[in-house]
Design a protein around this motif. Structure first.
Motif, PDB file in Angstrom:
ATOM      1  N   ASN A   1      -0.426  -4.186  -0.833  1.00 27.77           N
ATOM      2  CA  ASN A   1       0.010  -2.847  -0.436  1.00 27.77           C
ATOM      3  C   ASN A   1       0.471  -2.932   1.017  1.00 27.77           C
ATOM      4  O   ASN A   1      -0.336  -2.862   1.944  1.00 27.77           O
ATOM      5  N   THR A   2       1.765  -3.093   1.221  1.00 22.84           N
ATOM      6  CA  THR A   2       2.261  -3.297   2.578  1.00 22.84           C
ATOM      7  C   THR A   2       2.079  -2.065   3.451  1.00 22.84           C
ATOM      8  O   THR A   2       1.881  -2.189   4.668  1.00 22.84           O
TER       9      THR A   2
ATOM     10  N   ILE B   1       0.143  -2.288   7.206  1.00 23.25           N
ATOM     11  CA  ILE B   1       0.683  -1.928   8.519  1.00 23.25           C
ATOM     12  C   ILE B   1       0.363  -0.481   8.887  1.00 23.25           C
ATOM     13  O   ILE B   1       0.993   0.088   9.773  1.00 23.25           O
ATOM     14  N   ALA B   2      -0.628   0.101   8.220  1.00 22.58           N
ATOM     15  CA  ALA B   2      -1.004   1.483   8.543  1.00 22.58           C
ATOM     16  C   ALA B   2      -1.392   1.609  10.016  1.00 22.58           C
ATOM     17  O   ALA B   2      -1.091   2.617  10.669  1.00 22.58           O
ATOM     18  N   TRP B   3      -2.046   0.600  10.558  1.00 22.92           N
ATOM     19  CA  TRP B   3      -2.473   0.641  11.956  1.00 22.92           C
ATOM     20  C   TRP B   3      -1.289   0.843  12.892  1.00 22.92           C
ATOM     21  O   TRP B   3      -1.382   1.578  13.888  1.00 22.92           O
TER      22      TRP B   3
ATOM     23  N   ALA C   1       1.730 -11.179  -0.085  1.00 25.42           N
ATOM     24  CA  ALA C   1       0.923 -11.634   1.037  1.00 25.42           C
ATOM     25  C   ALA C   1       0.414 -13.039   0.742  1.00 25.42           C
ATOM     26  O   ALA C   1       0.388 -13.486  -0.411  1.00 25.42           O
ATOM     27  N   TYR C   2       0.009 -13.709   1.811  1.00 24.22           N
ATOM     28  CA  TYR C   2      -0.539 -15.068   1.700  1.00 24.22           C
ATOM     29  C   TYR C   2      -1.898 -15.099   2.377  1.00 24.22           C
ATOM     30  O   TYR C   2      -2.080 -14.565   3.474  1.00 24.22           O
ATOM     31  N   SER C   3      -2.848 -15.746   1.704  1.00 21.36           N
ATOM     32  CA  SER C   3      -4.167 -15.933   2.284  1.00 21.36           C
ATOM     33  C   SER C   3      -4.873 -17.069   1.568  1.00 21.36           C
ATOM     34  O   SER C   3      -4.843 -17.141   0.337  1.00 21.36           O
ATOM     35  N   ASN C   4      -5.471 -17.963   2.315  1.00 18.67           N
ATOM     36  CA  ASN C   4      -6.246 -19.067   1.747  1.00 18.67           C
ATOM     37  C   ASN C   4      -5.471 -19.853   0.690  1.00 18.67           C
ATOM     38  O   ASN C   4      -6.005 -20.190  -0.368  1.00 18.67           O
TER      39      ASN C   4
END
Length: 388
Positions: A309-310, A314-316, A299-302
């Motif tokens: 934990n993919t 995407i659990a939603w 993942a990418y952030s900041n």
């Protein structure tokens, strides 16, 4: 399996699951001992679930593509536990049976971290007070001329035409775009926007066949036909993409902070304005976020790339709240969007949850499941009060 008390089969399944993972706490030992002493049928229930043939027979109707994997994993993880001062072997099929009951019923367990004693909470029953149903398939489609279509209110079939593109609502309830004339031109590019309210989600098939799952309180703006050198869309909130590969025409997603470039892949972007960060997670393929390349499972952030934990990311999309190692505040933001409620903290709450639950439960069912696990809840109309 029968019992004479209010203790549910789901509670037993949770206890069996905990037996397989670690010793019961004294409180859980007392809980189970009381249940066993309450009725001879409860002891019979224990004997039944410890019998491999009984478990196999009673779970024949359970249908899950991962059943064999769960069974094999359970077989390898038998455990020895202490119950009423007696050590006994908990066979692998107990773990399997517990997993089946948990997954099939939506019952689950969670506990606060790290200071409180771990607690087991079973699936809540419907409250007598006014409840709030879960979110559903609701969205608004805004056309290039500014007119709007309430997608949950229209029948399947043709919705509109935009230039050479026909917009339809298919039998699966998705909105799809069909381009009747191909051509690369920058003239008269028309944009549509699909937006979901709190308590809504929707699916969209873009003109190139790319599938988009839009979470609650989110939006996506896109051209009705990809006629330029790139396929560029803009989102707010959260969306999951399954992008059709086309090396000649890269797919680009723009958020308020990041630019994600892909050829063909599956990925999720969480860009809610009330979240602390924008997070892009890759499930399959390869994407470039700003100037960084991601591999599956990252993942990418900041400006940083890290493992993620993919499944949780995407659990939603798969109809689940995955609150494993999630703070009360983070969990409440998810509930606020899905149930369209305002969350008010009556006092500071600093806990971390562990557990999963279906997004198809009512709000009261979710709250009763969470009640006591480091936080308490009081629902007044559309306002959810949270306290320790």
């Amino acid at each position: 399996m029968q019992n004479d008390l209010v203790f549910s089969d789901e509670l037993l399944a949770v206890l069996f699951k905990k037996w397989s993972d670690q010793p019961l706490t004294p409180a859980e030992e007392q809980l189970l001992a009381g249940w066993l002493a309450a009725s001879p049928s409860n002891n019979k229930a224990i004997d039944e679930i410890l019998d491999e043939n009984w478990v196999k027979t009673n779970l024949k109707g359970w249908n899950n593509p991962n059943a064999e994997q769960i069974w094999d994993r359970s077989r390898a993880q038998a455990a020895v536990v202490t119950l009423n001062n007696r050590k006994r072997l908990i066979p692998y099929w107990v773990r399997f049976a517990a997993a089946m009951v948990l997954i099939a019923t939506g019952a689950w367990f969670w506990w606060p971290q790290p200071n409180a004693d771990k607690q087991v909470i079973t699936e809540a029953q419907q409250s007598d007070t006014k409840d709030i149903p879960p979110g559903t398939r609701i969205a608004t489609l805004t056309l290039s001329d500014g007119s709007s279509i309430l997608l949950d209110s229209v029948t399947n079939g043709k919705l509109a035409s935009q230039g050479n593109t026909e917009i339809r609502k298919d039998t699966a309830g998705r909105v799809s775009y069909s381009v009747t004339h191909n051509g690369r031109s920058t003239e008269d590019i028309r944009y549509n926007t699909m937006s979901t309210p709190n308590g809504g989600q929707y699916q969209l098939v873009l003109p190139d066949g790319t599938i988009v799952f839009l979470n609650a309180a989110s939006s996506i703006t896109y051209p009705v036909a990809f006629t330029t050198n790139t396929r560029t869309v803009k989102i707010t909130g959260e969306a999951y993409f399954e992008v059709v590969a086309d090396a000649r025409q890269p797919f680009i997603v723009e958020t308020s902070k990041d630019k994600i470039t892909v050829l063909g892949t599956r990925f999720n972007i969480n860009a809610y304005a009330d979240e602390k960060v924008v997070k892009s997670s890759l499930m399959e393929g390869s994407i470039k976020v700003n100037d960084r390349i991601l591999k599956p499972g990252e993942a990418y952030s900041n400006g940083k790339v890290f493992a993620t934990n993919t499944d949780q990311d995407i659990a939603w999309k798969n109809g689940i709240f995955d609150f494993n190692n999630v703070s009360v505040q983070d969990a409440m933001r998810q509930l606020s969007r899905w149930y369209n409620v305002q969350v008010v903290y009556d006092e500071p709450v600093d806990e971390t949850f562990i557990g999963k639950i279906g997004r198809n439960l009512t709000l009261n069912q979710v709250l009763k499941t969470m009640e006591g696990a480091g936080a308490h809840f009081r629902l007044e109309g559309k306002t959810l009060h949270v306290s320790r």
